[in-house]
Scaffold this active site. Structure first.
Site, PDB file in Angstrom:
ATOM      1  CB  CYS A  97     -10.993 -43.985  52.921  1.00 40.68           C
ATOM      2  SG  CYS A  97     -10.143 -44.249  51.434  1.00 40.68           S
TER       3      CYS A  97
ATOM      4  CG  HIS B 293      -7.238 -43.057  55.505  1.00 44.25           C
ATOM      5  ND1 HIS B 293      -8.049 -43.903  56.229  1.00 44.25           N
ATOM      6  CD2 HIS B 293      -7.367 -43.094  54.213  1.00 44.25           C
ATOM      7  CE1 HIS B 293      -8.813 -45.156  55.091  1.00 44.25           C
ATOM      8  NE2 HIS B 293      -7.858 -43.950  54.171  1.00 44.25           N
TER       9      HIS B 293
END
Length: 485
Positions: free
Chosen positions: A333, A430
């Site tokens: 991310c 994630h």
């Protein structure tokens, strides 16, 4: 009528999250329809709920403990710190704006309606709701307009059990002090207390319990020993990062630079659970260890600010040396965004810095955009040809030549990027380390052999073990039977 209890603490990180999860699992195993609830949470460890919004990772775990789908209503107000003084505000799973501390204090009374609406949603059809407070009710300077602790308890008429942490010392004073400074109407909401994180012979604290009850008149619900199983659960509060110790020498060392606005660091928990892996959390002012085989740059709530600090710590130079030694790098991310040539923020979403040079390890660029991606995702690892699952919570659009070598196929679309030599890759997904097959192949490529643990099964076993321990040390019948009025 739905019963409810609320665990509030004498301070942050006294173990409320773990206790709520354990009690949720205990109640569920007794056949109760139990649900978790936290009116207000402050954490950059967010999850995507089953109904598609952002909630605190802790409430996602507590829903798992209950055996029910997670919902945005289980954590109606989530604050995600972006700076020393300001946070992004998420209400019922959606971003509604940003505010600094003093501004947020003025907003809190307006948020109580959303909290109470979510409260009604959660308790509908439940036998029991276990509520988690935030911080401490003793922060009486924040009592006006409070929605996290006594403000909610009084509004919803929920009995409170105060949790004290004996491991940090001063537990008698912290509980008695809370009693002393609470206004009488709040003091009446507290049905009793329990002691958490006790090490050794619990009978040695009998006089301590008698002293607390003598000073306060509150009932003791028991003393909880140090729950070893809790270490196998995802950590929710960034306070724990301050005391993570470096492990013993193992087959593979993984270094993780601790960013100022680190987010979703529970991504690392499956790696920490591996017996042959040492995960080293590298603090500001420390060097990335020279003997690390892998560096993982985690998510960030402030990519540009954390990238600036990354350089100030000299980690960019350490990272170059790491690669020259044959090391590998994974960015997740915000960490993925940092790996590129540049991060641009033309609208000033993250602050005053509109553009910053990236680490240059991937031929990509990121442009911050106002619309936030929040969703649970299915994926496939291009690198290791295995199935993945996880979630996305990010701002920004990343493009560039290295995106032609995607790290994963995410919801049917290429995502992430891989360097030409394959030793650097990043993704917006994630939770990829939580896939046992992916983790086994990744670790195998880094020299770790002998198989891996089943991470989700370990979490489930840990919840079961905690429930059993709590049943043996607490007055469970008294706790679950508490009522107001």
């Amino acid at each position: 009528m739905t019963r409810a209890i609320m665990l509030q603490g004498t301070g942050s990180d006294v173990g409320k999250t773990v206790l709520v999860a354990g009690l949720c699992r205990l109640a569920a195993k007794r056949g109760l329809k139990v649900r978790p609830f936290k009116p207000q949470n402050m954490s950059n460890n967010a999850a995507v709920s089953d109904d598609g919004g952002e909630i605190g990772r802790a409430q996602w775990l507590q829903a798992l403990a209950c055996g029910v789908p997670s919902s945005v209503h289980m954590n109606p107000v989530l604050l995600k710190p972006q700076s020393e003084t300001g946070s992004q505000i998420v209400v019922q799973g959606r971003v509604v704006g940003q505010a600094k501390g003093r501004e947020y204090q003025r907003l809190k009374p307006q948020l109580m309606d959303a909290v109470m609406q979510s409260w009604e949603e959660v308790r509908a059809g439940a036998d029991l709701v276990i509520v988690e407070g935030a911080g401490s009710p003793a922060e009486i300077n924040l009592r006006a307009g409070d929605i996290a602790n006594m403000g909610f308890a009084a509004r919803a008429n929920v009995p409170v059990v105060l949790v004290g942490d004996i491991d940090r010392g001063g537990v008698i004073a912290s509980i008695v002090g809370t009693h002393a400074i609470l206004p009488e109407e709040d003091r009446r909401m507290i049905a009793g207390y329990l002691i958490n994180k006790f090490r050794g012979d619990i009978s040695l604290f009998d006089d301590g319990l008698a002293a607390i009850t003598g000073f306060t008149g509150w009932r003791s619900f028991g003393v909880v020993p140090w729950l070893k199983a809790a270490g196998r659960l995802p950590a929710e509060d960034s306070v724990v990062l301050e005391r993570l110790a470096k492990g013993e020498g193992r087959a593979l060392k993984i270094a993780v630079p601790v960013l100022d606005r680190i987010a979703n660091f529970d991504d690392l928990d499956p790696l920490k659970a591996e017996p042959q892996v040492e995960v080293v959390m590298v603090r500001s002012g420390e060097r990335l260890p020279a003997d690390a085989g892998l560096v993982v740059i985690p998510g960030s709530k402030s990519t540009i600010g954390d990238l600036k600090r990354f350089r100030e710590n000299g980690w960019d130079r350490d990272l170059q040396m790491h690669l020259r030694r044959g090391g590998h790098v994974i960015g997740i991310c915000g960490g993925y965004q940092m790996l590129g040539r540049a991060v641009r923020d033309p609208d000033g979403i993250e602050g005053d810095i509109r553009e910053i040079e990236g680490l240059g390890l991937l031929d990509i660029e990121t442009v911050m955009e106002p619309e936030k991606t929040v969703r649970n995702s299915t994926a496939h690892s291009v690198v290791f040809d295995v199935t993945l699952e996880g979630y996305e919570i990010h701002l920004g659009r990343t493009t560039g030549p290295d995106c032609n070598r995607p790290a994963v196929i995410l919801n049917g679309v290429p995502d992430g990027a891989v360097s030409p030599d394959g030793r650097v890759f990043g993704t917006y997904l994630h939770g990829l380390f939580g896939a046992d097959a992916f983790r086994e192949k990744l670790l195998g490529s880094l020299g770790v052999t002998g198989g891996t643990v089943s991470y989700r099964a370990e979490v489930e076993r840990a919840l079961d073990e905690m429930a059993e321990e709590l049943a043996g040390c607490l007055d469970v019948e008294g706790l679950l039977g508490l009522e107001r009025g």
